[in-house]
Scaffold this motif. Structure first.
Motif, PDB file in Angstrom:
ATOM      1  N   GLU A  90      43.462  45.802  25.129  1.00 17.75           N
ATOM      2  CA  GLU A  90      42.030  45.559  25.274  1.00 17.75           C
ATOM      3  C   GLU A  90      41.695  45.443  26.753  1.00 17.75           C
ATOM      4  O   GLU A  90      42.512  44.977  27.555  1.00 17.75           O
ATOM      5  CB  GLU A  90      41.627  44.294  24.505  1.00 17.75           C
ATOM      6  CG  GLU A  90      40.133  44.069  24.381  1.00 17.75           C
ATOM      7  CD  GLU A  90      39.390  45.272  23.825  1.00 17.75           C
ATOM      8  OE1 GLU A  90      38.383  45.664  24.441  1.00 17.75           O
ATOM      9  OE2 GLU A  90      39.811  45.839  22.790  1.00 17.75           O
ATOM     10  N   LYS A  91      40.497  45.882  27.132  1.00 16.13           N
ATOM     11  CA  LYS A  91      40.094  45.713  28.526  1.00 16.13           C
ATOM     12  C   LYS A  91      39.485  44.318  28.698  1.00 16.13           C
ATOM     13  O   LYS A  91      39.061  43.693  27.709  1.00 16.13           O
ATOM     14  CB  LYS A  91      39.121  46.819  28.950  1.00 16.13           C
ATOM     15  CG  LYS A  91      37.915  47.007  28.017  1.00 16.13           C
ATOM     16  CD  LYS A  91      36.806  46.029  28.318  1.00 16.13           C
ATOM     17  CE  LYS A  91      35.831  45.945  27.185  1.00 16.13           C
ATOM     18  NZ  LYS A  91      35.191  44.636  27.104  1.00 16.13           N
ATOM     19  N   PRO A  92      39.423  43.811  29.941  1.00 11.89           N
ATOM     20  CA  PRO A  92      39.990  44.397  31.156  1.00 11.89           C
ATOM     21  C   PRO A  92      41.503  44.196  31.213  1.00 11.89           C
ATOM     22  O   PRO A  92      42.056  43.380  30.478  1.00 11.89           O
ATOM     23  CB  PRO A  92      39.299  43.599  32.266  1.00 11.89           C
ATOM     24  CG  PRO A  92      39.085  42.245  31.664  1.00 11.89           C
ATOM     25  CD  PRO A  92      38.753  42.514  30.214  1.00 11.89           C
ATOM     26  N   LEU A  93      42.161  44.954  32.101  1.00 12.36           N
ATOM     27  CA  LEU A  93      43.596  44.753  32.264  1.00 12.36           C
ATOM     28  C   LEU A  93      43.887  43.308  32.628  1.00 12.36           C
ATOM     29  O   LEU A  93      44.834  42.697  32.130  1.00 12.36           O
ATOM     30  CB  LEU A  93      44.131  45.671  33.366  1.00 12.36           C
ATOM     31  CG  LEU A  93      44.063  47.179  33.118  1.00 12.36           C
ATOM     32  CD1 LEU A  93      44.608  47.918  34.337  1.00 12.36           C
ATOM     33  CD2 LEU A  93      44.842  47.558  31.884  1.00 12.36           C
ATOM     34  N   ALA A  94      43.077  42.764  33.514  1.00 13.06           N
ATOM     35  CA  ALA A  94      43.192  41.382  33.986  1.00 13.06           C
ATOM     36  C   ALA A  94      42.026  41.154  34.932  1.00 13.06           C
ATOM     37  O   ALA A  94      41.312  42.087  35.277  1.00 13.06           O
ATOM     38  CB  ALA A  94      44.518  41.151  34.717  1.00 13.06           C
ATOM     39  N   SER A  95      41.824  39.917  35.350  1.00 10.55           N
ATOM     40  CA  SER A  95      40.839  39.668  36.410  1.00 10.55           C
ATOM     41  C   SER A  95      41.508  39.660  37.781  1.00 10.55           C
ATOM     42  O   SER A  95      40.835  39.650  38.809  1.00 10.55           O
ATOM     43  CB  SER A  95      40.110  38.341  36.164  1.00 10.55           C
ATOM     44  OG  SER A  95      41.035  37.288  36.026  1.00 10.55           O
ATOM     45  N   ASP A  96      42.843  39.654  37.803  1.00  5.84           N
ATOM     46  CA  ASP A  96      43.636  39.693  39.022  1.00  5.84           C
ATOM     47  C   ASP A  96      43.971  41.151  39.334  1.00  5.84           C
ATOM     48  O   ASP A  96      44.817  41.757  38.688  1.00  5.84           O
ATOM     49  CB  ASP A  96      44.913  38.863  38.821  1.00  5.84           C
ATOM     50  CG  ASP A  96      45.782  38.782  40.070  1.00  5.84           C
ATOM     51  OD1 ASP A  96      45.723  39.714  40.901  1.00  5.84           O
ATOM     52  OD2 ASP A  96      46.530  37.792  40.200  1.00  5.84           O
ATOM     53  N   VAL A  97      43.287  41.704  40.318  1.00  3.60           N
ATOM     54  CA  VAL A  97      43.452  43.132  40.608  1.00  3.60           C
ATOM     55  C   VAL A  97      44.857  43.443  41.101  1.00  3.60           C
ATOM     56  O   VAL A  97      45.465  44.455  40.716  1.00  3.60           O
ATOM     57  CB  VAL A  97      42.394  43.595  41.629  1.00  3.60           C
ATOM     58  CG1 VAL A  97      42.678  45.035  42.080  1.00  3.60           C
ATOM     59  CG2 VAL A  97      40.995  43.504  41.030  1.00  3.60           C
ATOM     60  N   ALA A  98      45.422  42.588  41.947  1.00  2.00           N
ATOM     61  CA  ALA A  98      46.765  42.840  42.473  1.00  2.00           C
ATOM     62  C   ALA A  98      47.789  42.879  41.339  1.00  2.00           C
ATOM     63  O   ALA A  98      48.671  43.749  41.306  1.00  2.00           O
ATOM     64  CB  ALA A  98      47.136  41.783  43.509  1.00  2.00           C
ATOM     65  N   ALA A  99      47.680  41.939  40.408  1.00  2.00           N
ATOM     66  CA  ALA A  99      48.606  41.915  39.269  1.00  2.00           C
ATOM     67  C   ALA A  99      48.426  43.156  38.409  1.00  2.00           C
ATOM     68  O   ALA A  99      49.402  43.724  37.905  1.00  2.00           O
ATOM     69  CB  ALA A  99      48.384  40.650  38.451  1.00  2.00           C
ATOM     70  N   ALA A 100      47.175  43.583  38.229  1.00  2.00           N
ATOM     71  CA  ALA A 100      46.915  44.780  37.430  1.00  2.00           C
ATOM     72  C   ALA A 100      47.505  46.017  38.102  1.00  2.00           C
ATOM     73  O   ALA A 100      48.081  46.879  37.431  1.00  2.00           O
ATOM     74  CB  ALA A 100      45.415  44.952  37.224  1.00  2.00           C
ATOM     75  N   ARG A 101      47.373  46.118  39.412  1.00  2.00           N
ATOM     76  CA  ARG A 101      47.947  47.267  40.121  1.00  2.00           C
ATOM     77  C   ARG A 101      49.460  47.327  39.930  1.00  2.00           C
ATOM     78  O   ARG A 101      50.024  48.400  39.678  1.00  2.00           O
ATOM     79  CB  ARG A 101      47.622  47.175  41.609  1.00  2.00           C
ATOM     80  CG  ARG A 101      46.174  47.478  41.950  1.00  2.00           C
ATOM     81  CD  ARG A 101      45.905  47.196  43.408  1.00  2.00           C
ATOM     82  NE  ARG A 101      44.521  47.444  43.776  1.00  2.00           N
ATOM     83  CZ  ARG A 101      43.906  46.863  44.794  1.00  2.00           C
ATOM     84  NH1 ARG A 101      44.568  45.970  45.550  1.00  2.00           N
ATOM     85  NH2 ARG A 101      42.648  47.144  45.058  1.00  2.00           N
ATOM     86  N   ALA A 102      50.122  46.188  40.061  1.00  2.00           N
ATOM     87  CA  ALA A 102      51.573  46.157  39.899  1.00  2.00           C
ATOM     88  C   ALA A 102      51.977  46.542  38.484  1.00  2.00           C
ATOM     89  O   ALA A 102      52.949  47.278  38.272  1.00  2.00           O
ATOM     90  CB  ALA A 102      52.103  44.768  40.256  1.00  2.00           C
ATOM     91  N   PHE A 103      51.234  46.046  37.503  1.00  2.19           N
ATOM     92  CA  PHE A 103      51.523  46.363  36.105  1.00  2.19           C
ATOM     93  C   PHE A 103      51.366  47.848  35.839  1.00  2.19           C
ATOM     94  O   PHE A 103      52.234  48.481  35.216  1.00  2.19           O
ATOM     95  CB  PHE A 103      50.593  45.553  35.201  1.00  2.19           C
ATOM     96  CG  PHE A 103      50.610  45.970  33.759  1.00  2.19           C
ATOM     97  CD1 PHE A 103      51.752  45.814  32.986  1.00  2.19           C
ATOM     98  CD2 PHE A 103      49.489  46.530  33.169  1.00  2.19           C
ATOM     99  CE1 PHE A 103      51.773  46.208  31.642  1.00  2.19           C
ATOM    100  CE2 PHE A 103      49.501  46.923  31.839  1.00  2.19           C
ATOM    101  CZ  PHE A 103      50.646  46.761  31.077  1.00  2.19           C
ATOM    102  N   VAL A 104      50.288  48.429  36.302  1.00  2.00           N
ATOM    103  CA  VAL A 104      50.024  49.850  36.061  1.00  2.00           C
ATOM    104  C   VAL A 104      51.084  50.705  36.739  1.00  2.00           C
ATOM    105  O   VAL A 104      51.573  51.696  36.172  1.00  2.00           O
ATOM    106  CB  VAL A 104      48.607  50.226  36.525  1.00  2.00           C
ATOM    107  CG1 VAL A 104      48.390  51.732  36.470  1.00  2.00           C
ATOM    108  CG2 VAL A 104      47.572  49.510  35.667  1.00  2.00           C
ATOM    109  N   SER A 105      51.472  50.350  37.939  1.00  2.94           N
ATOM    110  CA  SER A 105      52.501  51.101  38.646  1.00  2.94           C
ATOM    111  C   SER A 105      53.824  51.082  37.880  1.00  2.94           C
ATOM    112  O   SER A 105      54.476  52.120  37.713  1.00  2.94           O
ATOM    113  CB  SER A 105      52.697  50.525  40.053  1.00  2.94           C
ATOM    114  OG  SER A 105      53.732  51.193  40.731  1.00  2.94           O
ATOM    115  N   ALA A 106      54.195  49.902  37.381  1.00  2.77           N
ATOM    116  CA  ALA A 106      55.461  49.768  36.655  1.00  2.77           C
ATOM    117  C   ALA A 106      55.427  50.468  35.303  1.00  2.77           C
ATOM    118  O   ALA A 106      56.469  50.888  34.792  1.00  2.77           O
ATOM    119  CB  ALA A 106      55.796  48.289  36.478  1.00  2.77           C
ATOM    120  N   ALA A 107      54.243  50.583  34.718  1.00  4.41           N
ATOM    121  CA  ALA A 107      54.112  51.168  33.384  1.00  4.41           C
ATOM    122  C   ALA A 107      53.917  52.676  33.400  1.00  4.41           C
ATOM    123  O   ALA A 107      53.773  53.290  32.337  1.00  4.41           O
ATOM    124  CB  ALA A 107      52.930  50.527  32.655  1.00  4.41           C
ATOM    125  N   SER A 108      53.934  53.281  34.555  1.00  7.43           N
ATOM    126  CA  SER A 108      53.673  54.722  34.677  1.00  7.43           C
ATOM    127  C   SER A 108      54.601  55.527  33.769  1.00  7.43           C
ATOM    128  O   SER A 108      55.813  55.320  33.731  1.00  7.43           O
ATOM    129  CB  SER A 108      53.865  55.155  36.126  1.00  7.43           C
ATOM    130  OG  SER A 108      53.676  56.545  36.267  1.00  7.43           O
TER     131      SER A 108
END
Length: 315
Positions: A90-108
């Motif tokens: 479900e959106k949003p990924l998170a309210s913490d943008v830095a944490a979301a960026r790290a998660f998305v990068s790792a989940a590629s």
């Protein structure tokens, strides 16, 4: 597809009901720590168990829908992908943008998508079919307004939806239209924004913004307490030869020579359109789980929307 659901709030219940009617999906379990959620599940169906933990829900399924509050999204998403399951977040990924960026990068490259229903909306499909009639897109306008926030049907989630940390209409509603603008125009870039807050920990009451979606200018307005309707929104696409709009989530409309707006003949109010849209989302989730390519919202698209949303709220 064997599906489990983590979080039986409003969104979890909506997808559960859609999945129970979906021929290609078997719901194998739900997990939510709330006793009220267990009672609600029992009132909906006696064929789906309330499991003892998130780990049990992940282990029981091929695909997992995470519909818990935003603060838990990343940790649960990591657990789902770590177990080799398909993730529908479900959106949003998170309210913490830095944490979301790290998660998305790792989940590629993993089987993961985000629940932006406009990826499967019949009304959006109609807008796309009409797009050649309006020529090159010159601008997009987004307007959302609410009698109150949270909306009446969201009262049970007001403990976080009404607060600045994770809630607010920009994350919950505007994000859908930013996702659509991104799909139609291209990558999002925020140029100017203003957000108003009533003070304390309460979420925003008004926003304005100017953005670009690729080369297309986008204007955005949102407000609370300015309309009698519980929820009113307009997404207007203006091209070189005419204009189209999406009204109140589900009405695809064309502007006629008379200046008036004319809905598609098969247009439906959102409560009737939503089950059709969610059924299409489940079709695509099942395909994703089989390893097929789908056009569900990607983690990368959701991150791009989140980055803009958080920048607007910080303005």
């Amino acid at each position: 597809m064997q599906l489990s659901i983590i979080g039986l709030g409003i969104m979890g219940e909506r997808l559960l009901r859609a999945a129970l009617d979906h021929g290609g999906t078997r719901v194998v379990g739900v997990w939510d720590p709330s006793p009220a959620a267990a009672a609600r599940l029992a009132s909906i169906t006696g064929d789906v168990a309330m499991l003892e933990s998130a780990e049990a829900a992940i282990g029981a399924a091929d695909a997992v829908y995470v519909a818990s509050p935003p603060a838990s999204h990343i940790a649960l998403g990591q657990a789902v992908l770590g177990a080799g399951r398909s993730l529908f977040l479900e959106k949003p990924l998170a309210s913490d943008v830095a944490a979301a960026r790290a998660f998305v990068s790792a989940a590629s490259g993993q089987r993961a998508a985000v629940n932006f229903p406009m990826a499967s909306s019949p009304a959006v499909a109609q807008l796309r079919a009409w797009l050649p009639e309006v020529g090159e897109i010159r601008s997009i306008s987004i307007k959302v307004a609410f009698a109150a926030w949270p909306r009446a049907w969201q009262a049970a989630a007001a403990s976080w939806l009404a607060l600045r940390a994770e809630g607010g209409f920009t994350r919950e509603v505007v994000s859908h239209f930013l996702f659509l603008a991104q799909r139609l125009g291209g990558g999002l870039r925020l140029e100017q924004a203003h957000a108003e807050f009533p003070g304390g920990e309460a979420c925003e009451t008004a926003i304005t913004a100017r953005l670009m979606a690729g080369d297309v200018p986008v204007t955005l307005e949102g407000s609370v307490g300015t309309v009698a309707a519980e929820d009113h929104n307009l997404f207007v696409v203006t091209g070189t030869k005419g204009a189209l709009r999406l009204r109140d989530w589900s009405f695809a409309e064309r502007q006629g020579a008379d200046g008036g707006w004319h809905a598609a003949p098969d247009a439906l109010p959102n409560p009737q359109m939503r089950p059709l849209t969610l059924s299409r989302q489940l079709d695509k989730l099942a395909a994703l789980t089989r390893g097929e390519g789908v056009d569900l919202a990607t983690l990368e698209e959701a991150l791009a929307v989140q980055e803009v949303v958080e920048a607007i709220l910080a303005a």
